[in-house]
Design a protein around this motif. Structure first.
Motif, PDB file in Angstrom:
ATOM      1  N   LEU A 143     -10.004  44.396  17.431  1.00 37.60           N
ATOM      2  CA  LEU A 143      -8.662  44.026  17.891  1.00 37.60           C
ATOM      3  C   LEU A 143      -7.757  43.573  16.756  1.00 37.60           C
ATOM      4  CD1 LEU A 143      -9.998  44.302  20.655  1.00 37.60           C
ATOM      5  CD2 LEU A 143      -8.933  42.123  21.325  1.00 37.60           C
ATOM      6  N   TYR A 144      -8.293  42.815  15.791  1.00 34.65           N
ATOM      7  CA  TYR A 144      -7.423  42.110  14.850  1.00 34.65           C
ATOM      8  C   TYR A 144      -7.419  42.651  13.421  1.00 34.65           C
ATOM      9  CZ  TYR A 144      -7.385  38.765  18.677  1.00 34.65           C
ATOM     10  OH  TYR A 144      -7.250  38.176  19.901  1.00 34.65           O
ATOM     11  N   ASN A 145      -8.482  43.325  12.995  1.00 32.68           N
ATOM     12  CA  ASN A 145      -8.471  43.854  11.638  1.00 32.68           C
ATOM     13  C   ASN A 145      -7.298  44.836  11.492  1.00 32.68           C
ATOM     14  OD1 ASN A 145      -9.141  45.598   9.294  1.00 32.68           O
ATOM     15  ND2 ASN A 145     -11.038  44.426   9.277  1.00 32.68           N
ATOM     16  N   PRO A 146      -6.492  44.689  10.438  1.00 34.14           N
ATOM     17  CA  PRO A 146      -5.296  45.543  10.290  1.00 34.14           C
ATOM     18  C   PRO A 146      -5.592  47.038  10.259  1.00 34.14           C
ATOM     19  CG  PRO A 146      -5.188  43.674   8.793  1.00 34.14           C
ATOM     20  CD  PRO A 146      -6.568  43.664   9.384  1.00 34.14           C
ATOM     21  N   LYS A 147      -6.796  47.433   9.849  1.00 32.27           N
ATOM     22  CA  LYS A 147      -7.078  48.874   9.791  1.00 32.27           C
ATOM     23  C   LYS A 147      -7.505  49.426  11.153  1.00 32.27           C
ATOM     24  CE  LYS A 147     -11.917  48.739   8.233  1.00 32.27           C
ATOM     25  NZ  LYS A 147     -12.798  48.929   7.073  1.00 32.27           N
ATOM     26  N   HIS A 148      -7.638  48.555  12.137  1.00 33.65           N
ATOM     27  CA  HIS A 148      -7.947  49.002  13.497  1.00 33.65           C
ATOM     28  C   HIS A 148      -6.713  48.766  14.384  1.00 33.65           C
ATOM     29  CE1 HIS A 148     -11.897  49.981  12.191  1.00 33.65           C
ATOM     30  NE2 HIS A 148     -12.190  48.727  11.860  1.00 33.65           N
ATOM     31  N   LEU A 149      -6.794  47.895  15.395  1.00 33.06           N
ATOM     32  CA  LEU A 149      -5.616  47.720  16.248  1.00 33.06           C
ATOM     33  C   LEU A 149      -4.577  46.782  15.642  1.00 33.06           C
ATOM     34  CD1 LEU A 149      -7.072  47.615  19.876  1.00 33.06           C
ATOM     35  CD2 LEU A 149      -6.365  49.573  18.496  1.00 33.06           C
ATOM     36  N   GLY A 150      -5.004  45.835  14.825  1.00 36.85           N
ATOM     37  CA  GLY A 150      -4.053  44.946  14.159  1.00 36.85           C
ATOM     38  C   GLY A 150      -3.230  44.095  15.101  1.00 36.85           C
ATOM     39  N   LEU A 151      -3.850  43.625  16.196  1.00 37.63           N
ATOM     40  CA  LEU A 151      -3.128  42.783  17.160  1.00 37.63           C
ATOM     41  C   LEU A 151      -2.839  41.408  16.565  1.00 37.63           C
ATOM     42  CD1 LEU A 151      -5.066  43.517  20.497  1.00 37.63           C
ATOM     43  CD2 LEU A 151      -3.227  44.842  19.417  1.00 37.63           C
ATOM     44  N   VAL A 152      -1.950  40.681  17.225  1.00 42.61           N
ATOM     45  CA  VAL A 152      -1.615  39.311  16.815  1.00 42.61           C
ATOM     46  C   VAL A 152      -2.819  38.416  17.080  1.00 42.61           C
ATOM     47  CG1 VAL A 152      -0.114  37.336  17.247  1.00 42.61           C
ATOM     48  CG2 VAL A 152       0.832  39.664  17.274  1.00 42.61           C
ATOM     49  N   GLU A 153      -3.253  37.661  16.062  1.00 42.63           N
ATOM     50  CA  GLU A 153      -4.453  36.837  16.172  1.00 42.63           C
ATOM     51  C   GLU A 153      -4.143  35.452  16.747  1.00 42.63           C
ATOM     52  OE1 GLU A 153      -7.008  36.369  12.837  1.00 42.63           O
ATOM     53  OE2 GLU A 153      -6.838  38.454  12.203  1.00 42.63           O
ATOM     54  N   PRO A 154      -5.030  34.939  17.613  1.00 38.55           N
ATOM     55  CA  PRO A 154      -4.883  33.550  18.040  1.00 38.55           C
ATOM     56  C   PRO A 154      -5.077  32.612  16.853  1.00 38.55           C
ATOM     57  CG  PRO A 154      -7.008  34.460  18.735  1.00 38.55           C
ATOM     58  CD  PRO A 154      -6.217  35.597  18.158  1.00 38.55           C
ATOM     59  N   PRO A 155      -4.425  31.453  16.860  1.00 35.38           N
ATOM     60  CA  PRO A 155      -3.719  30.861  18.005  1.00 35.38           C
ATOM     61  C   PRO A 155      -2.313  31.425  18.251  1.00 35.38           C
ATOM     62  CG  PRO A 155      -3.617  29.385  16.131  1.00 35.38           C
ATOM     63  CD  PRO A 155      -4.514  30.525  15.720  1.00 35.38           C
ATOM     64  N   LYS A 156      -1.844  32.359  17.430  1.00 36.69           N
ATOM     65  CA  LYS A 156      -0.541  32.973  17.673  1.00 36.69           C
ATOM     66  C   LYS A 156      -0.616  33.918  18.868  1.00 36.69           C
ATOM     67  CE  LYS A 156       0.928  32.777  12.820  1.00 36.69           C
ATOM     68  NZ  LYS A 156       1.340  33.586  11.634  1.00 36.69           N
ATOM     69  N   LYS A 157       0.537  34.190  19.466  1.00 35.12           N
ATOM     70  CA  LYS A 157       0.622  35.126  20.581  1.00 35.12           C
ATOM     71  C   LYS A 157       1.679  36.178  20.292  1.00 35.12           C
ATOM     72  CE  LYS A 157      -0.784  31.920  24.278  1.00 35.12           C
ATOM     73  NZ  LYS A 157      -1.934  32.657  24.792  1.00 35.12           N
ATOM     74  N   VAL A 158       1.481  37.357  20.844  1.00 32.64           N
ATOM     75  CA  VAL A 158       2.439  38.433  20.667  1.00 32.64           C
ATOM     76  C   VAL A 158       3.782  38.020  21.281  1.00 32.64           C
ATOM     77  CG1 VAL A 158       1.725  39.616  22.804  1.00 32.64           C
ATOM     78  CG2 VAL A 158       2.780  40.921  20.920  1.00 32.64           C
ATOM     79  N   ALA A 159       4.874  38.349  20.608  1.00 32.18           N
ATOM     80  CA  ALA A 159       6.207  37.914  21.053  1.00 32.18           C
ATOM     81  C   ALA A 159       6.566  38.524  22.402  1.00 32.18           C
ATOM     82  CB  ALA A 159       7.247  38.284  19.998  1.00 32.18           C
ATOM     83  N   LYS A 160       6.270  39.798  22.576  1.00 35.83           N
ATOM     84  CA  LYS A 160       6.568  40.492  23.826  1.00 35.83           C
ATOM     85  C   LYS A 160       5.281  41.122  24.330  1.00 35.83           C
ATOM     86  CE  LYS A 160       9.467  44.155  25.800  1.00 35.83           C
ATOM     87  NZ  LYS A 160      10.448  45.235  25.499  1.00 35.83           N
ATOM     88  N   PRO A 161       4.805  40.725  25.512  1.00 43.57           N
ATOM     89  CA  PRO A 161       3.525  41.240  26.010  1.00 43.57           C
ATOM     90  C   PRO A 161       3.481  42.765  26.050  1.00 43.57           C
ATOM     91  CG  PRO A 161       4.247  39.404  27.353  1.00 43.57           C
ATOM     92  CD  PRO A 161       5.394  39.742  26.440  1.00 43.57           C
ATOM     93  N   GLU A 162       2.387  43.331  25.544  1.00 44.42           N
ATOM     94  CA  GLU A 162       2.174  44.775  25.547  1.00 44.42           C
ATOM     95  C   GLU A 162       0.832  45.075  26.203  1.00 44.42           C
ATOM     96  OE1 GLU A 162       4.291  46.090  21.372  1.00 44.42           O
ATOM     97  OE2 GLU A 162       2.417  44.954  21.258  1.00 44.42           O
ATOM     98  N   TRP A 163       0.710  46.278  26.757  1.00 41.08           N
ATOM     99  CA  TRP A 163      -0.517  46.651  27.456  1.00 41.08           C
ATOM    100  C   TRP A 163      -1.595  47.130  26.483  1.00 41.08           C
ATOM    101  CZ3 TRP A 163      -2.056  45.690  32.218  1.00 41.08           C
ATOM    102  CH2 TRP A 163      -1.105  45.457  33.216  1.00 41.08           C
ATOM    103  N   ILE A 164      -2.820  46.696  26.734  1.00 40.85           N
ATOM    104  CA  ILE A 164      -3.992  47.213  26.047  1.00 40.85           C
ATOM    105  C   ILE A 164      -5.028  47.616  27.092  1.00 40.85           C
ATOM    106  CG2 ILE A 164      -4.873  44.850  25.720  1.00 40.85           C
ATOM    107  CD1 ILE A 164      -6.445  45.883  23.291  1.00 40.85           C
ATOM    108  N   LEU A 165      -5.628  48.803  26.906  1.00 47.60           N
ATOM    109  CA  LEU A 165      -6.735  49.244  27.740  1.00 47.60           C
ATOM    110  C   LEU A 165      -8.041  48.884  27.047  1.00 47.60           C
ATOM    111  CD1 LEU A 165      -8.278  50.884  29.925  1.00 47.60           C
ATOM    112  CD2 LEU A 165      -7.821  52.933  28.542  1.00 47.60           C
ATOM    113  N   ILE A 166      -8.902  48.174  27.744  1.00 48.02           N
ATOM    114  CA  ILE A 166     -10.246  47.903  27.243  1.00 48.02           C
ATOM    115  C   ILE A 166     -11.209  48.666  28.141  1.00 48.02           C
ATOM    116  CG2 ILE A 166     -12.007  46.135  26.835  1.00 48.02           C
ATOM    117  CD1 ILE A 166      -9.668  44.214  26.209  1.00 48.02           C
TER     118      ILE A 166
END
Length: 356
Positions: A143-166
């Motif tokens: 989820l968080y490694n920049p070379k993969h999905l590069g999502l926003v890491e906790p404790p921070k949160k994404v500014a605008k919620p986006e959908w992810i399929l798991i």
């Protein structure tokens, strides 16, 4: 400095001379370098990787089986000046089936102090901490490694919620990914058998779809307004990858899988695919069978930085020990039985854990 006398031998689950079978043997206690720590194991957790190492004859003769452990630091090298100290409860992921002194299914485990996390008192038990090993770390990497999905890491949160399929939400890795993605503020749609939907929603899934649906992609798109930007395929076979890629919305996005031997072609110009391999966090070159893979220092640095944040996330209650645990009685001697249970496909929405 050690808290007690450390023996010279221990019980461990060790590969035989052919590398194709394991048994519990008397084995040397690992000798640590000046920049390493020694952990007295209290609990271990199993993963599919262990039985695959046996069945596919991937283990090296004389090496120790096992990835996930939790225990108490009993010795620290003289160069370990920060991080874990003697007496601390720590948990980590060992290198399974490759070295005679590095696997987790043993009474003692040696570790890189950057690749353990210190478990705060009165939070996770040893069994719970062991469960949050490979599956949790893999979800972090995916989820968080920049070379993969590069999502926003906790404790921070994404500014605008986006959908992810798991895809594969009831796998242990999927359960971890749902928790993390929800914590980061993403909207989560996941797939699993209907019997597990309530569990997945309790972990943070917004929508759960039964993967048996014959029009699965259409159902996922309908539930999310065809707005999925990210996909994490926690099953990682060709069909689940195909579904995950097809579920990405018309604006494109990223998909990550768990099979490093799988093609990274997506079949879509607007979707990029990558595959994780948790061994890359160790910081040294490694092999999968006959395939040699180079050291990836940035992967180790990324995981080490996340593990430093983890104790505070646990203290704050942001990450709780929610993974369902099945405590398998019998300790190291029972590992073969537990692996057979998993080999037969009988594990669903739980982690098998042993007391050592």
């Amino acid at each position: 400095m050690a808290t007690s006398v450390i023996p010279t031998t221990m019980k461990a689950v060790v590969f035989d001379e052919s590398g194709g079978q394991v048994s519990v043997k008397e084995h040397p206690v690992p000798t640590i370098a000046d920049n390493e720590i020694l952990v007295k194991t209290v609990a271990i957790s199993q993963n599919p990787s262990e039985w695959k190492h046996i069945d596919w004859k991937l283990g090296k003769p004389g090496s120790i089986l096992g990835l996930d452990y939790s225990g108490i630091v009993v010795k620290a090298g003289k160069d370990v000046s920060s991080g874990p100290k003697v007496g601390d409860h720590v948990a980590g992921v060992a290198h399974s089936g490759a070295y005679p002194d590095k696997g987790a299914f043993a009474e003692y485990v040696k570790a890189d102090p950057e690749l353990v996390w210190i478990v705060p008192e009165n939070t996770f038990s040893h069994e719970q901490a062991a469960a949050y090993g490979t599956v949790f770390w893999t979800a972090v990497q995916a989820l968080y490694n920049p070379k993969h999905l590069g999502l926003v890491e906790p404790p921070k949160k994404v500014a605008k919620p986006e959908w992810i399929l798991i895809y594969g939400g009831s796998t242990a890795c999927g359960l971890s990914a749902i928790q993390l993605a929800h914590l980061s503020g993403y909207k989560v749609v996941t797939t699993a058998s209907s019997r597990n939907h309530e569990l997945l929603k309790s972990l943070g899934a917004d929508v759960a779809v039964d993967y048996h649906e014959h029009d699965l992609v259409a159902k996922i798109k309908q539930a999310t307004g065809d707005a999925i930007k990210y996909g994490a395929d926690m099953i990682a076979d060709d069909e689940t990858k195909k579904v995950t890629v097809q579920a990405i919305g018309p604006s494109g996005g990223k998909v990550v899988g768990l099979n490093p031997l799988q093609s990274e072609e997506s079949g879509r110009n607007d979707v990029t695919c990558s595959n994780t391999m948790l061994n890359s966090v160790y910081g040294y070159a490694y092999s999968i069978g006959s395939t040699q893979l180079p050291a990836v220092p940035q992967d180790k640095a990324h995981m080490a930085a996340f593990l430093k944040k983890l104790p505070q996330l646990v203290r704050d209650g942001a990450i709780k020990p929610k993974l369902p645990i099945k405590l398998w009685e019998g300790g190291l001697e029972a590992v073969q039985d537990g692996l057979q249970y998993m080999r037969e496909g009988r594990v669903s929405a739980e982690k098998i854990v042993y007391r050592v």
